[in-house]
Motif scaffolding. Sequence first.
Motif, PDB file in Angstrom:
ATOM      1  N   ARG A   1      15.305  61.519 -96.291  1.00  0.00           N
ATOM      2  CA  ARG A   1      14.337  62.336 -95.551  1.00  0.00           C
ATOM      3  C   ARG A   1      12.916  62.168 -96.097  1.00  0.00           C
ATOM      4  NH1 ARG A   1      15.576  68.415 -93.446  1.00  0.00           N
ATOM      5  NH2 ARG A   1      13.594  68.840 -92.382  1.00  0.00           N
TER       6      ARG A   1
ATOM      7  N   ASP B   1      19.411  59.862 -89.074  1.00  0.00           N
ATOM      8  CA  ASP B   1      18.961  61.238 -88.833  1.00  0.00           C
ATOM      9  C   ASP B   1      18.063  61.755 -89.954  1.00  0.00           C
ATOM     10  OD1 ASP B   1      20.305  61.328 -86.451  1.00  0.00           O
ATOM     11  OD2 ASP B   1      21.937  62.614 -87.153  1.00  0.00           O
TER      12      ASP B   1
ATOM     13  N   LEU C   1      14.501  63.436 -89.402  1.00  0.00           N
ATOM     14  CA  LEU C   1      14.110  64.781 -89.851  1.00  0.00           C
ATOM     15  C   LEU C   1      12.804  64.720 -90.637  1.00  0.00           C
ATOM     16  CD1 LEU C   1      17.577  66.193 -90.951  1.00  0.00           C
ATOM     17  CD2 LEU C   1      16.277  66.784 -88.898  1.00  0.00           C
TER      18      LEU C   1
ATOM     19  N   ASP D   1       9.177  66.607 -89.756  1.00  0.00           N
ATOM     20  CA  ASP D   1       8.362  67.321 -90.748  1.00  0.00           C
ATOM     21  C   ASP D   1       6.897  66.873 -90.672  1.00  0.00           C
ATOM     22  OD1 ASP D   1      10.670  68.553 -91.693  1.00  0.00           O
ATOM     23  OD2 ASP D   1      10.955  67.125 -93.333  1.00  0.00           O
TER      24      ASP D   1
ATOM     25  N   LEU E   1      23.191  67.818 -88.838  1.00  0.00           N
ATOM     26  CA  LEU E   1      21.786  68.206 -88.965  1.00  0.00           C
ATOM     27  C   LEU E   1      21.020  67.991 -87.667  1.00  0.00           C
ATOM     28  CD1 LEU E   1      20.960  66.691 -92.479  1.00  0.00           C
ATOM     29  CD2 LEU E   1      21.463  69.080 -91.910  1.00  0.00           C
TER      30      LEU E   1
ATOM     31  N   SER F   1      18.586  70.986 -86.175  1.00  0.00           N
ATOM     32  CA  SER F   1      17.162  70.864 -86.471  1.00  0.00           C
ATOM     33  C   SER F   1      16.334  71.581 -85.402  1.00  0.00           C
ATOM     34  CB  SER F   1      16.772  69.387 -86.533  1.00  0.00           C
ATOM     35  OG  SER F   1      16.810  68.803 -85.241  1.00  0.00           O
ATOM     36  N   TRP F   2      15.021  71.714 -85.687  1.00  0.00           N
ATOM     37  CA  TRP F   2      14.124  72.319 -84.705  1.00  0.00           C
ATOM     38  C   TRP F   2      12.914  71.442 -84.504  1.00  0.00           C
ATOM     39  CZ3 TRP F   2      14.006  75.211 -80.751  1.00  0.00           C
ATOM     40  CH2 TRP F   2      12.802  75.753 -80.273  1.00  0.00           C
TER      41      TRP F   2
ATOM     42  N   SER G   1      15.935  70.455 -81.697  1.00  0.00           N
ATOM     43  CA  SER G   1      17.185  69.724 -81.894  1.00  0.00           C
ATOM     44  C   SER G   1      16.935  68.241 -81.624  1.00  0.00           C
ATOM     45  CB  SER G   1      18.281  70.268 -80.976  1.00  0.00           C
ATOM     46  OG  SER G   1      17.936  70.114 -79.611  1.00  0.00           O
ATOM     47  N   LEU G   2      17.649  67.412 -82.369  1.00  0.00           N
ATOM     48  CA  LEU G   2      17.334  65.989 -82.437  1.00  0.00           C
ATOM     49  C   LEU G   2      18.238  65.153 -81.533  1.00  0.00           C
ATOM     50  CD1 LEU G   2      15.740  63.705 -83.921  1.00  0.00           C
ATOM     51  CD2 LEU G   2      17.587  63.723 -85.625  1.00  0.00           C
TER      52      LEU G   2
ATOM     53  N   SER H   1      14.373  66.849 -78.780  1.00  0.00           N
ATOM     54  CA  SER H   1      13.326  66.018 -79.384  1.00  0.00           C
ATOM     55  C   SER H   1      12.844  64.909 -78.459  1.00  0.00           C
ATOM     56  CB  SER H   1      13.809  65.422 -80.711  1.00  0.00           C
ATOM     57  OG  SER H   1      14.837  64.483 -80.496  1.00  0.00           O
TER      58      SER H   1
END
Length: 356
Positions: free
Chosen positions: A223, A248, A252, A256, A279, A283-284, A286-287, A330
Amino acid sequence: MADGPTITTIAERAGVSIASVSRVLNGLPTRQETVRKVMAAADELGYVRNAVARSLKSRRTHQVAFAMADVGNPAYLAMLRQIQPVLKAAGYRLVLHSTDAVAADEIDVLHSLGERYVDGLIMSPLRVTEQHLQMLRAARAPVVIIGSVPEGTPVDNVRADSRTGVKLAVDHLHALGRRRIGMVNGPLDTVPGAARGAAYREALEALGLPYDEDLVEIGDFYRAEGARAVAELLLREPGVDALMCANDLIALGALDVLRAAGRRVPEDVAVVGMDDTDLAAASWPSLTSVSLGSAERGKAAAELLLDRLQHGDREPRLVTVPPRLAVRASTTGEEPYPASRAAGRTRADKREGGRS
């Protein structure tokens, strides 16, 4: 020591219990480090090696090892969740090795198969060197590789089709009107990095889009590295409108950086990951992610290994797991609430009689 070494003297030299020596010499499940200590002490004291070998060969350990690059990567955890129950149902314990993708550590795991501390090995290496191939050809126990190995390598092999997976993702982004599609990849000297990088170029070409090196950034499959790579790509090419990320964790990291830069996802930049790990959905936003069937690959590998343990002389088998695209916010638009907030709102609504 006229009568020769005994399990008592071996235990004293190795610094382990007599029971541990007995377990090692009888081929019973024992920690690898204990096996090494006992065998080294037996050698030093002149214990008859062929007697040890006969003892170790006479029984199975009922243990299988799983060696992966990063035990914290959710893709490997998905494999593990399938490998474990398949082996447990067959009476095997699972020994884990997290190698950090260090070739020397993986070679050591392959070499240690000669000590018979496990009956077989499932390995998922990021890099496959000539030394890997030499050790696989000489392996003293059955091995299943999750990943790609050259044709003719005498091991069972479970593969993902990441080339098709990348095409699914790029085609999806193109269908949404994205034309400046960047690629954030892992190291190109790894099997997945090389395959996904090549697939990205092929997917662009098939759509009539030019390949632009400025839209490509190489990082690593973590990440933090993903975030660093995306920050550099945005600095160089602020007009990028989509990112194809090699896993992923990189994706992520991209979320960020985009959030910190005030870039809206997906309005300004759409993001796609690979692996479709837990994940991705959490996630926000969603991915959107390409599933490479981590769970299916783990299950297939465990089943191939069990079959090999029963039918050791059969021809090696190849299993390829097809990819599928999981479309989420996303790339297509944000949900009204993240799952956790939505759940909290529902509970609050119930307490307040459903008022909004």
